[in-house]
Design a protein around this motif. Structure first.
Motif, PDB file in Angstrom:
ATOM      1  N   LEU C  13       0.832  -1.200   0.000  1.00 47.92           N
ATOM      2  CA  LEU C  13       0.000   0.000   0.000  1.00 47.92           C
ATOM      3  C   LEU C  13       0.867   1.251   0.000  1.00 47.92           C
ATOM      4  O   LEU C  13       0.690   2.160  -0.801  1.00 47.92           O
ATOM      5  CB  LEU C  13      -0.890  -0.048   1.250  1.00 47.92           C
ATOM      6  CG  LEU C  13      -2.023   0.930   1.337  1.00 47.92           C
ATOM      7  CD1 LEU C  13      -3.063   0.568   0.307  1.00 47.92           C
ATOM      8  CD2 LEU C  13      -2.630   0.882   2.730  1.00 47.92           C
ATOM      9  N   LEU C  14       1.856   1.265   0.906  1.00 39.46           N
ATOM     10  CA  LEU C  14       2.695   2.456   1.063  1.00 39.46           C
ATOM     11  C   LEU C  14       3.596   2.670  -0.143  1.00 39.46           C
ATOM     12  O   LEU C  14       3.919   3.797  -0.492  1.00 39.46           O
ATOM     13  CB  LEU C  14       3.542   2.342   2.337  1.00 39.46           C
ATOM     14  CG  LEU C  14       2.757   2.465   3.646  1.00 39.46           C
ATOM     15  CD1 LEU C  14       3.684   2.334   4.843  1.00 39.46           C
ATOM     16  CD2 LEU C  14       1.999   3.787   3.705  1.00 39.46           C
ATOM     17  N   LEU C  15       4.018   1.580  -0.798  1.00 41.55           N
ATOM     18  CA  LEU C  15       4.864   1.732  -1.979  1.00 41.55           C
ATOM     19  C   LEU C  15       4.104   2.411  -3.106  1.00 41.55           C
ATOM     20  O   LEU C  15       4.705   2.896  -4.050  1.00 41.55           O
ATOM     21  CB  LEU C  15       5.359   0.366  -2.450  1.00 41.55           C
ATOM     22  CG  LEU C  15       6.556  -0.223  -1.692  1.00 41.55           C
ATOM     23  CD1 LEU C  15       6.889  -1.599  -2.224  1.00 41.55           C
ATOM     24  CD2 LEU C  15       7.767   0.700  -1.805  1.00 41.55           C
ATOM     25  N   GLY C  16       2.790   2.424  -3.018  1.00 38.84           N
ATOM     26  CA  GLY C  16       2.015   3.100  -4.044  1.00 38.84           C
ATOM     27  C   GLY C  16       1.445   2.174  -5.093  1.00 38.84           C
ATOM     28  O   GLY C  16       1.061   2.610  -6.182  1.00 38.84           O
ATOM     29  N   PHE C  17       1.377   0.877  -4.795  1.00 41.73           N
ATOM     30  CA  PHE C  17       0.691  -0.035  -5.712  1.00 41.73           C
ATOM     31  C   PHE C  17      -0.787   0.348  -5.790  1.00 41.73           C
ATOM     32  O   PHE C  17      -1.354   0.821  -4.808  1.00 41.73           O
ATOM     33  CB  PHE C  17       0.803  -1.478  -5.191  1.00 41.73           C
ATOM     34  CG  PHE C  17       2.063  -2.174  -5.597  1.00 41.73           C
ATOM     35  CD1 PHE C  17       2.119  -2.916  -6.762  1.00 41.73           C
ATOM     36  CD2 PHE C  17       3.208  -2.091  -4.801  1.00 41.73           C
ATOM     37  CE1 PHE C  17       3.290  -3.563  -7.136  1.00 41.73           C
ATOM     38  CE2 PHE C  17       4.373  -2.725  -5.180  1.00 41.73           C
ATOM     39  CZ  PHE C  17       4.421  -3.466  -6.345  1.00 41.73           C
ATOM     40  N   PRO C  18      -1.422   0.140  -6.942  1.00 37.12           N
ATOM     41  CA  PRO C  18      -2.871   0.349  -6.997  1.00 37.12           C
ATOM     42  C   PRO C  18      -3.523  -0.479  -5.884  1.00 37.12           C
ATOM     43  O   PRO C  18      -3.081  -1.589  -5.619  1.00 37.12           O
ATOM     44  CB  PRO C  18      -3.268  -0.189  -8.377  1.00 37.12           C
ATOM     45  CG  PRO C  18      -2.030  -0.145  -9.182  1.00 37.12           C
ATOM     46  CD  PRO C  18      -0.886  -0.321  -8.234  1.00 37.12           C
ATOM     47  N   MET C  19      -4.551   0.078  -5.232  1.00 35.61           N
ATOM     48  CA  MET C  19      -5.106  -0.569  -4.046  1.00 35.61           C
ATOM     49  C   MET C  19      -5.627  -1.974  -4.301  1.00 35.61           C
ATOM     50  O   MET C  19      -5.727  -2.770  -3.385  1.00 35.61           O
ATOM     51  CB  MET C  19      -6.252   0.270  -3.499  1.00 35.61           C
ATOM     52  CG  MET C  19      -5.777   1.573  -2.963  1.00 35.61           C
ATOM     53  SD  MET C  19      -6.270   1.776  -1.280  1.00 35.61           S
ATOM     54  CE  MET C  19      -5.644   3.408  -0.985  1.00 35.61           C
ATOM     55  N   MET C  20      -5.955  -2.254  -5.564  1.00 34.70           N
ATOM     56  CA  MET C  20      -6.441  -3.608  -5.822  1.00 34.70           C
ATOM     57  C   MET C  20      -5.330  -4.630  -5.574  1.00 34.70           C
ATOM     58  O   MET C  20      -5.599  -5.783  -5.285  1.00 34.70           O
ATOM     59  CB  MET C  20      -6.972  -3.709  -7.257  1.00 34.70           C
ATOM     60  CG  MET C  20      -5.964  -3.397  -8.328  1.00 34.70           C
ATOM     61  SD  MET C  20      -6.750  -3.431  -9.953  1.00 34.70           S
ATOM     62  CE  MET C  20      -5.451  -2.760 -10.979  1.00 34.70           C
ATOM     63  N   VAL C  21      -4.075  -4.195  -5.677  1.00 41.09           N
ATOM     64  CA  VAL C  21      -2.977  -5.146  -5.528  1.00 41.09           C
ATOM     65  C   VAL C  21      -2.839  -5.648  -4.085  1.00 41.09           C
ATOM     66  O   VAL C  21      -2.842  -6.858  -3.865  1.00 41.09           O
ATOM     67  CB  VAL C  21      -1.657  -4.563  -6.080  1.00 41.09           C
ATOM     68  CG1 VAL C  21      -0.504  -5.523  -5.833  1.00 41.09           C
ATOM     69  CG2 VAL C  21      -1.806  -4.267  -7.559  1.00 41.09           C
ATOM     70  N   ALA C  24      -5.648  -8.008  -3.375  1.00 34.10           N
ATOM     71  CA  ALA C  24      -5.542  -9.286  -4.074  1.00 34.10           C
ATOM     72  C   ALA C  24      -4.416 -10.131  -3.487  1.00 34.10           C
ATOM     73  O   ALA C  24      -4.570 -11.331  -3.263  1.00 34.10           O
ATOM     74  CB  ALA C  24      -5.299  -9.045  -5.568  1.00 34.10           C
ATOM     75  N   LEU C 281     -12.468  -2.563  -6.755  1.00 36.58           N
ATOM     76  CA  LEU C 281     -12.135  -2.698  -5.331  1.00 36.58           C
ATOM     77  C   LEU C 281     -13.262  -3.395  -4.584  1.00 36.58           C
ATOM     78  O   LEU C 281     -13.020  -4.171  -3.656  1.00 36.58           O
ATOM     79  CB  LEU C 281     -11.855  -1.327  -4.725  1.00 36.58           C
ATOM     80  CG  LEU C 281     -10.597  -0.660  -5.276  1.00 36.58           C
ATOM     81  CD1 LEU C 281     -10.459   0.756  -4.757  1.00 36.58           C
ATOM     82  CD2 LEU C 281      -9.367  -1.472  -4.904  1.00 36.58           C
ATOM     83  N   PRO C 374      -7.523   3.515   5.978  1.00 35.19           N
ATOM     84  CA  PRO C 374      -6.964   3.550   4.614  1.00 35.19           C
ATOM     85  C   PRO C 374      -7.958   3.147   3.510  1.00 35.19           C
ATOM     86  O   PRO C 374      -7.886   3.695   2.431  1.00 35.19           O
ATOM     87  CB  PRO C 374      -5.840   2.517   4.688  1.00 35.19           C
ATOM     88  CG  PRO C 374      -6.240   1.589   5.777  1.00 35.19           C
ATOM     89  CD  PRO C 374      -7.003   2.401   6.768  1.00 35.19           C
ATOM     90  N   TYR C 390      -4.672  10.856  -3.114  1.00 38.27           N
ATOM     91  CA  TYR C 390      -5.218  10.229  -1.913  1.00 38.27           C
ATOM     92  C   TYR C 390      -5.086  11.128  -0.680  1.00 38.27           C
ATOM     93  O   TYR C 390      -6.060  11.333   0.053  1.00 38.27           O
ATOM     94  CB  TYR C 390      -4.482   8.913  -1.679  1.00 38.27           C
ATOM     95  CG  TYR C 390      -5.008   8.083  -0.553  1.00 38.27           C
ATOM     96  CD1 TYR C 390      -6.061   7.204  -0.755  1.00 38.27           C
ATOM     97  CD2 TYR C 390      -4.455   8.184   0.716  1.00 38.27           C
ATOM     98  CE1 TYR C 390      -6.540   6.439   0.281  1.00 38.27           C
ATOM     99  CE2 TYR C 390      -4.930   7.427   1.757  1.00 38.27           C
ATOM    100  CZ  TYR C 390      -5.977   6.555   1.544  1.00 38.27           C
ATOM    101  OH  TYR C 390      -6.456   5.810   2.567  1.00 38.27           O
ATOM    102  N   MET C 391      -3.869  11.674  -0.453  1.00 40.28           N
ATOM    103  CA  MET C 391      -3.651  12.444   0.770  1.00 40.28           C
ATOM    104  C   MET C 391      -4.528  13.690   0.826  1.00 40.28           C
ATOM    105  O   MET C 391      -5.002  14.072   1.886  1.00 40.28           O
ATOM    106  CB  MET C 391      -2.168  12.836   0.906  1.00 40.28           C
ATOM    107  CG  MET C 391      -1.255  11.690   1.287  1.00 40.28           C
ATOM    108  SD  MET C 391      -1.829  10.747   2.717  1.00 40.28           S
ATOM    109  CE  MET C 391      -1.468  11.919   4.030  1.00 40.28           C
TER     110      MET C 391
END
Ligand code: NA
Ligand code: NA
Lengths: 314, 198, 427
Positions: C13-21, C24, C281, C374, C390-391
């Motif tokens: 999540l923090l690395l910035g992957f799309p949230m679906m990742v 999943a 999502l 989140p 997002y922020m």
């Protein structure tokens, strides 16, 4: 070995109580070699296709399939036809679970072709109409906006009665009945109680047109992989549970009906044989719709039921 | 968003690289299909649902199967839309850490993200193709209109594959071009994000 | 194992992957480590079926209607009207936003649709009046929560089914808490505008108000048709979303002619993309939360705590509120209700709590969770619709979440706020 058992209903329901009895008998008879794990609604997902997928795929070995099973096993819609089963509830389940029907080629093949095996039929009580007006004759049903599942057979059935069937999602049904978008509804007694539908309806009509029947089915590969002894044990248990299932649903629906009566002043109408006959005549042509839709195998299964049940007014 | 794909692609840059320009023409075709499919599904849904209500109100007859078709349209919009959203780098993500990095690190991180996401998309494409084959062989249909469900759920393997392709294209673009590309066509220009409703 | 799962998801999540990742990967993690007996095949089934829901159709339809109205004249004419009545009050515009969201909630039952339909036209107005974007976004997202408390509400229906509580009583029980929260938000807006010194505008004259009223008369048909149609029993809340589209087309294409038929393809495409971004999502989230449930994670986390509560009602309610709040922070509220209600049912029965009262607390937590980082479907919707990072979207939420938690405490301490209407209306 663990057999996982998926239920379409939540804990405390008819299906759950039947499954508990099944679990107890299997674990006892197998002397603990087999454990049965119950998975009520929500534990395997929230839309019925997810349960059927899991049973067909083998992640869940046994489970129930009822009203929503038509897309998976089209012939199972036979159990939704009105006035095929007699008004006598015990006789209904006895015939459904007799070797003449459940072991019959057409019924077995209908499920086996889809990777399933029918193991037992559990009737969960009459499908009861509710309405905001009294219904005694087909004329009373004229243009009634009665809610049915999005299912062509049910739609044809209620069109045949002269009603105007309307499709509404289960979650939106309470509001729709309250605000009058739907004027009637078809559910087993326990569902009327559970969802509070009786709070927003004036009449409950026991026409005895059909029972709510769930098929207990197993994954085909799982079933074929059982030893002969184990298969015999399953048959033994399900036969033993025919009466138990009937007792569970009778007690359960009676309690729920008492709750409804104590919490509301809903009017209850029970059809006599003559009233049933008027609706039965209208429902009969719908059998052809069923046959046209699912084909020859469905017709054969229907013929077996008609033969076993005998004359309509028994 | 006006639905056109003529975003900030610089044509001159593409011509320098025969391979990129080849990818570009394929990608254009895929984008055209995605756009038509998604827009048609939304329009059909709006038309069907309103017609159903009007039919219920005035003629006492809704349109049979409206619920089913609507649910099918949502499946198609969702999974084909996954690819279309990847194309426009619109998938939701938490970019708080990413935003703090410099261009070079961002580019590296973006390639890592695209590799990971592409892998996942292709894995889902493979598993959902298997699922769809199972639906086909089991003959599952919808309950009102008896539409074979494998046809509708074809949207999953197709959508996931197209999305995987978008992330691969993003990797290639970042490797072959200067600058940070959030997708094959969209160069990163964070501050330029339109603020008004699209 | 559970720790490893959480760490993996948070890192992705923090690395910035799309949230679906992360969702999943979390799902597949549990499947491959045998935390659940279900495999990836079932994950696909959950994803396909999770998206395939009639009730979800209301989301793209309300988005589409809002897109049409926003491109055309309607939204602005309506807001001109509201503005002419509220502009002289401190914080008048945000107060109108809070009230409009609550009113729209009485129509939609979905917080996401409310974010789109009310937030779309309101946000530019708020920005124009000098309210910062973080405040505007947070207000829109959180005020939309009230939609889940004011009937019709999908949250109450799901809870009623899981708990076997009267849905009619639940609907009645949600009204006063919903209005209370609306007032709390309005008070906060008033104070905020005073402290920040955002000036109120001169009062509008009655002739100006009449003029605004006349210009907006057709546009006012929008809520009348939608609300009247649902409560008059002409169509359901989901079907109303399609009627909203039809009416929007009638106004903007046929009558005002601000939107051309040739624009509709582009609008539909934009609607479809926003829908997909949110629904993927929902779909993967359904697979994730089902897997979490079958892996027995909720029981594992909650079992020991429940034993310690004993028969203390307030403590039990507090525990329920906290569990649902945290659950809804991460997972789709509807799934949280389906998973957690059966776990807490014995506790509710043994402490003798009123299931209706609990239902209001639970549904409020579901509403808060939709707007809390989140993972929150309203946050995702706002990101997709307003195209902000997002922020930016979550920056302004803490004061609103604080108010909502305050409301939770009030509702726990004073059950009458929830139970008054059912007690007089249930007869
Ligand atoms: Na609502
Ligand atoms: Na959340």
């Amino acid at each position: 070995d663990t057999w996982r058992f998926g239920l379409e209903e939540i804990e405390g329901s008819v299906q759950a109580k039947y499954a508990e009895a099944f679990k107890e008998l299997i674990e006892e008879k197998s002397k603990g070699d087999i454990k049965v794990q119950l998975l009520p609604y929500g534990k395997w997902g929230s839309s019925y296709s997810e349960l059927y997928d899991a049973i067909q795929g083998g992640a869940i070995q046994v489970g129930f399939g009822s009203g929503a099973l038509g897309g998976t096993v089209p012939e199972s819609q036979l159990l939704n036809l009105n006035f095929v089963m007699p008004a006598d509830q015990l006789k209904t389940v006895k015939v459904l679970n007799s070797p003449e029907f459940i072991e019959s080629e057409p019924w077995q093949q209908s499920f086996r072709q889809r990777g399933l095996v029918p193991l037992a039929e559990l009737a969960e009580g009459y499908q009861v109409w509710t309405s905001n007006k009294a219904i005694e004759t087909p004329a009373d049903m004229e243009n009634l906006a009665i809610r049915v599942m999005d299912n062509s057979l049910l739609r044809s059935t209620y069109n045949a009665y002269g009603a105007s069937p309307i499709t509404i999602a289960y979650g939106e049904l309470y509001s729709a009945l309250q605000q009058g978008q739907a004027q009637g509804n078809i559910q087993p007694v326990f569902a009327h109680e559970e969802m509070g539908f009786y709070e927003v309806q004036d009449y409950m009509i026991f026409a005895g047109q059909a029972q709510f029947v769930a098929t207990l089915m197993g994954n085909l590969d799982w079933y074929e992989g059982l030893s002969n002894k184990e298969q015999a044990m399953v048959k033994d248990v399900t036969q033993q549970l025919v009466q138990t299932g009937y007792d569970i649903q009778s007690k359960f629906n009676k309690e729920r009906l008492d709750t409804i009566k104590s919490k509301s002043d809903i009017n209850i109408i029970e059809f006599n044989a003559k009233q049933r006959e008027a609706f039965r005549k209208l429902a009969e042509p719908v059998r052809q719709v069923f046959i046209d839709e699912v084909g020859e195998r469905g017709k054969q299964a229907l013929d077996i039921l008609i033969r076993e049940y005998g004359a309509p007014n028994s | 968003m006006d639905g056109s794909d003529e975003t900030n692609t610089s044509q001159g840059q593409l011509k320098h690289n025969a391979f990129l320009s080849f990818l570009d023409s394929i990608d254009r075709g895929l984008g055209w299909i995605e756009r038509k499919v998604i827009a048609s599904c939304v329009l059909i849904m709006a038309f069907l649902m309103s017609a159903h209500v009007v039919g219920n109100l005035f003629f006492n007859r809704g349109i049979p199967g409206t619920y089913e078709i609507t649910e099918m349209l949502i499946v198609i919009i969702t999974f084909v839309g996954v690819a279309y959203a990847a194309r426009h780098a619109r998938h939701i993500r938490m970019s708080a850490v990413y935003d703090l990095l410099n261009d070079r690190l961002r580019k590296i991180l973006l390639i890592i993200i695209s590799v990971g996401t592409a892998t996942l998309m292709f894995y889902f494409a493979y598993k959902s193709a298997q699922y769809d084959l199972a639906l086909y062989s089991r003959g599952r249909t919808s309950s009102a209109l008896q539409i074979p469900m494998w046809m509708v759920n074809l949207a999953l393997p197709i959508g996931f594959s197209l999305a995987g392709i978008q992330y691969v294209l993003t990797i290639l673009r970042n490797l072959m071009s200067k600058g940070v590309y959030r997708s094959f066509r969209e160069k990163e220009e964070y501050s330029e994000l339109p603020t008004e409703n699209t | 194992m559970l720790t490893l799962l959480l760490v993996t998801m948070v890192v992705l999540l923090l690395l910035g992957f799309p949230m679906m990742v992360p969702l999943a990967v979390g799902t597949l993690f549990m499947m491959f480590t045998d935390m659940t007996f279900f495999g990836p095949d079932q994950a696909i089934s959950w994803m396909a079926n999770g998206a395939s829901s009639w009730v979800l159709a209301a989301v793209p339809m309300f988005i589409f209607a809002a897109d049409i109205l926003t491109k055309g004249h309607t939204a602005n004419r309506l807001l001109d009207l509201v503005d002419s009545f509220t502009r002289h009050v401190r914080g008048g515009l945000p107060i109108t936003t809070a009230i409009s969201c609550a009113l729209f909630g009485a129509v939609s039952g979905s917080t996401q649709a409310t974010v789109v339909a009310m937030g779309g036209p309101m946000r530019p107005r708020l920005l124009e009046k000098g309210y910062p974007d973080s405040f505007a976004l947070a207000l829109i997202i959180n005020a939309s929560d009230v939609a889940l408390l004011i009937p019709p509400s999908i949250g109450f229906i799901i809870y009623g089914v899981a708990m076997k509580a009267s849905i009619g009583d639940l609907f009645l029980a949600g009204i006063l808490p919903g209005l209370m929260i609306m007032l709390m938000f309005s008070a906060y807006c008033y104070v905020w505008a005073r402290v920040k010194g955002i000036p109120s505008d001169p009062k509008a004259s009655w002739s100006e108000r009449l003029r605004a009223l006349r210009k907006a008369s057709l546009a006012m048909g929008f809520p009348v048709i939608v609300v009247g149609g649902i409560y008059g029993g002409y169509f359901s809340a989901v079907e109303a979303s399609a009627i909203a589209v039809a009416y929007a087309l009638l106004l903007e294409v046929v009558i005002y002619r601000k939107v051309k038929v040739s624009d509709l393809g582009g609008l539909a495409l934009s609607t479809g993309m926003i829908t997909a971004v949110v629904f993927i999502l929902v779909a993967i989230g359904a697979a994730f939360s089902q897997t979490l449930g079958t892996a027995g994670v909720p029981e594992q986390l909650l079992g020991p705590t429940i034993e310690r509560v004993g028969d203390n009602q307030t403590l039990a309610l507090l525990l329920i509120a906290i569990a649902f709040f945290i659950g809804c922070m991460f997972v789709d509220p509807i799934v949280v209700i389906l998973i957690l209600v059966p776990i807490f049912k014995p506790l509710i029965q043994s402490t003798g709590l009123d299931p209706i009262h609990v239902g209001v607390i639970v549904t409020l937590q579901a509403a808060i969770g939709s707007a809390t980082p989140p993972f929150g479907c309203d946050i995702f919707t706002a990101i997709a619709v307003f195209r902000r990072p997002y922020m930016d979207v979550i920056r302004g939420t803490p004061p609103f979440v604080f108010i909502l938690l305050l409301a939770t405490i009030l509702l726990i301490l004073f059950p009458q706020i929830s139970l008054f209407l059912p007690s007089i209306g249930g007869q």
